[in-house]
Design a protein around this motif. Structure first.
Motif, mmCIF file in Angstrom:
data_model
loop_
_atom_site.group_PDB
_atom_site.id
_atom_site.type_symbol
_atom_site.label_atom_id
_atom_site.label_comp_id
_atom_site.label_asym_id
_atom_site.label_seq_id
_atom_site.Cartn_x
_atom_site.Cartn_y
_atom_site.Cartn_z
ATOM 1 N N ASP A 79 0.846 -1.194 0.000
ATOM 2 C CA ASP A 79 0.000 0.000 0.000
ATOM 3 C C ASP A 79 0.880 1.242 0.000
ATOM 4 O O ASP A 79 1.954 1.251 0.613
ATOM 5 C CB ASP A 79 -0.902 0.049 1.239
ATOM 6 C CG ASP A 79 -1.678 -1.233 1.452
ATOM 7 O OD1 ASP A 79 -2.321 -1.697 0.501
ATOM 8 O OD2 ASP A 79 -1.622 -1.776 2.579
ATOM 9 N N ARG A 90 -3.198 0.213 -3.462
ATOM 10 C CA ARG A 90 -3.858 -0.601 -2.435
ATOM 11 C C ARG A 90 -3.795 -2.057 -2.865
ATOM 12 O O ARG A 90 -4.195 -2.402 -3.980
ATOM 13 C CB ARG A 90 -5.320 -0.173 -2.277
ATOM 14 C CG ARG A 90 -6.049 -0.914 -1.133
ATOM 15 C CD ARG A 90 -5.600 -0.391 0.204
ATOM 16 N NE ARG A 90 -6.295 -1.037 1.313
ATOM 17 C CZ ARG A 90 -5.778 -2.007 2.063
ATOM 18 N NH1 ARG A 90 -4.571 -2.470 1.822
ATOM 19 N NH2 ARG A 90 -6.464 -2.528 3.063
ATOM 20 N N THR A 144 -4.608 2.879 -7.603
ATOM 21 C CA THR A 144 -6.020 3.215 -7.438
ATOM 22 C C THR A 144 -6.520 4.216 -8.470
ATOM 23 O O THR A 144 -7.724 4.309 -8.704
ATOM 24 C CB THR A 144 -6.273 3.788 -6.039
ATOM 25 O OG1 THR A 144 -5.496 4.991 -5.877
ATOM 26 C CG2 THR A 144 -5.895 2.787 -4.957
#
Length: 459
Positions: A406, A416, A421
């Motif tokens: 992450d 993530r 993302t």
């Protein structure tokens, strides 16, 4: 209100005491780190916050890549042969490709670079200036969510592609900086290519411009011996000594490479607070004599401002700052010098010292309350962490960048569970294949694979 708790990891703070907080929680509010402590205390203090479970994981500051080209090379990754000289590489490959790249190519290449960086825990990138379309590059970097400083082409040597008179180069540099936000993840720097391609007028003008705009300044110098020879012909002294005489060294300036230094140049860098970005992987790939000439470890030992970089995709094949830290420490140890570089020093170059070198040490580079929430969670389930040893040594000698799970930049989750993302990877891959082939075709370049390659359906 606190937005997020990163719960239960071993937190490598890189604060002045170099504390590691085991089983700790990091509270993020907006774009800043709000608190560090136990999960119980921070849940009570910040009720309702979202959580990322980091139990068993290692949590580190975002890594800093202080010299990372973002254009063209990502679209021809690993295609430039590794048995040709630098001049052939530049003039038979890089120059034609840049001449035929368009804004769509630059934006896509920047997005690829940003995703590549973030997937390896790099949250801050300094682009050292192979950018024809800086606003498009900034857009590509911003889409992926990386923190970046962007410049453009800049030289005034005659008879060289893309050159221009000094006043035009400086005007373009100012336009680039002013076209980008003053604050935020992606902003502008004054950027010259450097080497022996800039006049004294341009060097001095660029330093003055950076001062007036209150931004940083970077250029390349002396990755190999060619710049030394050129400056001997040009002014009868070595490049960095010449820069000192011009009055352009100083804390705003980050010199890319500065490998081939002598005593006077090393002293000049230290005395003026000038920073250096070392790219050990590139020097090995390009056979530039790093172990024969580098004074980088001496700069570190004497308190100089040194950061790490990964250069271009065809010099290092991919941005990996923890690999750069490994190479930096390993190569310096192999030179059998007194007081060898230790793992904790190399990791500092990748984090807090790298942040200081690019003038962002008060904002990034460590996990401290009030600093930007640039945070990387390394997956504790990776076998690289079995057993858990001394973290400083394991982070560098264990080369654990592959365990990045992450990533946050300014408190925003940009990776993530190992997936970006803000970017559709499948779409980026498809676009890269299409634009790579088209760019090579326009440039009239046919890649020469090492191994014979054919489609199975054609057999």
């Amino acid at each position: 209100m606190t937005d997020l708790l990163i719960v239960g990891g071993d937190v490598v703070t890189m604060d002045p005491a170099r504390r590691v907080l085991t089983g700790a929680t990091v509270a993020v509010s907006g774009d800043r780190i709000a608190a560090l402590g136990t999960a119980e205390d921070l849940r009570a203090r910040f009720p309702g916050a979202r959580e990322i479970d980091a139990s068993g994981c290692v949590v580190i500051p975002g890594l800093v890549d202080a010299h990372q080209h973002t254009t063209v090379d990502p679209l021809v990754r690993s295609m430039i042969p590794d048995h040709i000289g630098s001049q052939e590489s530049i003039f038979d490959w890089i120059v034609p490709l840049h001449a035929h790249a368009d804004g769509d190519d630059d934006e896509l290449a920047a997005t690829i670079t940003a995703v590549d960086c973030l997937s390896r825990g790099i949250t801050t990138v300094l682009e050292p200036g192979t950018v024809a379309y800086p606003e498009r590059v900034a857009a590509g970097l911003g889409a992926a969510g990386v923190r970046a400083r962007v410049g453009g082409w800049g030289w005034d040597a005659e008879g060289v592609p893309f050159g221009a008179p000094a006043d035009e180069v400086l005007a373009r540099q100012e336009d680039i900086v002013r076209s980008l936000p003053v604050t935020g993840p992606v902003t502008g720097w004054v950027t010259l290519v450097g080497h022996d391609l800039a006049s004294d007028e341009l060097f001095a003008g660029a330093a003055s411009l950076a001062e007036r705009l209150d931004v940083g300044l970077t250029w390349h110098i002396s990755p190999g011996p060619a710049d030394i020879e050129a400056y001997a012909r040009r002014c009868g002294r070595r490049p960095v000594v010449h820069f000192r005489e011009l009055g352009v060294l100083g804390p705003r300036l980050l010199l890319g490479h500065a490998v081939w230094l002598d005593d006077a140049e090393t002293d000049a860098i230290l005395e003026t607070g000038t920073a250096v970005a070392a790219c050990p992987g590139a020097y090995l790939r390009l056979a530039q004599g790093y172990t024969r000439a580098s004074r980088h470890a001496e700069l570190v030992r004497r308190g100089g401002r040194v950061a790490l970089g990964c250069d271009a995709h065809n010099a290092g094949d991919g941005p990996d700052v923890l690999l750069a830290a490994y190479l930096f420490a390993a190569l310096e140890r192999d030179r059998d010098l007194p007081d060898p570089v230790r793992a904790e020093q190399a990791f500092a170059l990748a984090t807090i010292d790298g942040a200081r070198a690019i003038g962002l040490g008060d904002r990034i580079g460590s996990l401290e309350v009030g600093k930007a929430a640039d945070i990387v969670v390394l997956d504790g389930d990776d076998p690289a962490w079995i057993p858990r040893g001394d973290l400083a040594r394991q982070l560098v000698w264990g080369h654990v960048s592959r365990t990045v799970r992450d990533v946050l930049v300014d408190g925003r989750v940009v990776v993530r569970d190992r997936r970006p993302t803000g970017v559709d990877l499948a779409a980026v891959a498809a676009a890269a294949a299409e634009r790579s082939a088209a760019l090579l075709g326009r440039a009239g370049i046919t890649p020469r694979p090492t191994w014979p390659t054919e489609r199975a359906a054609d057999r």
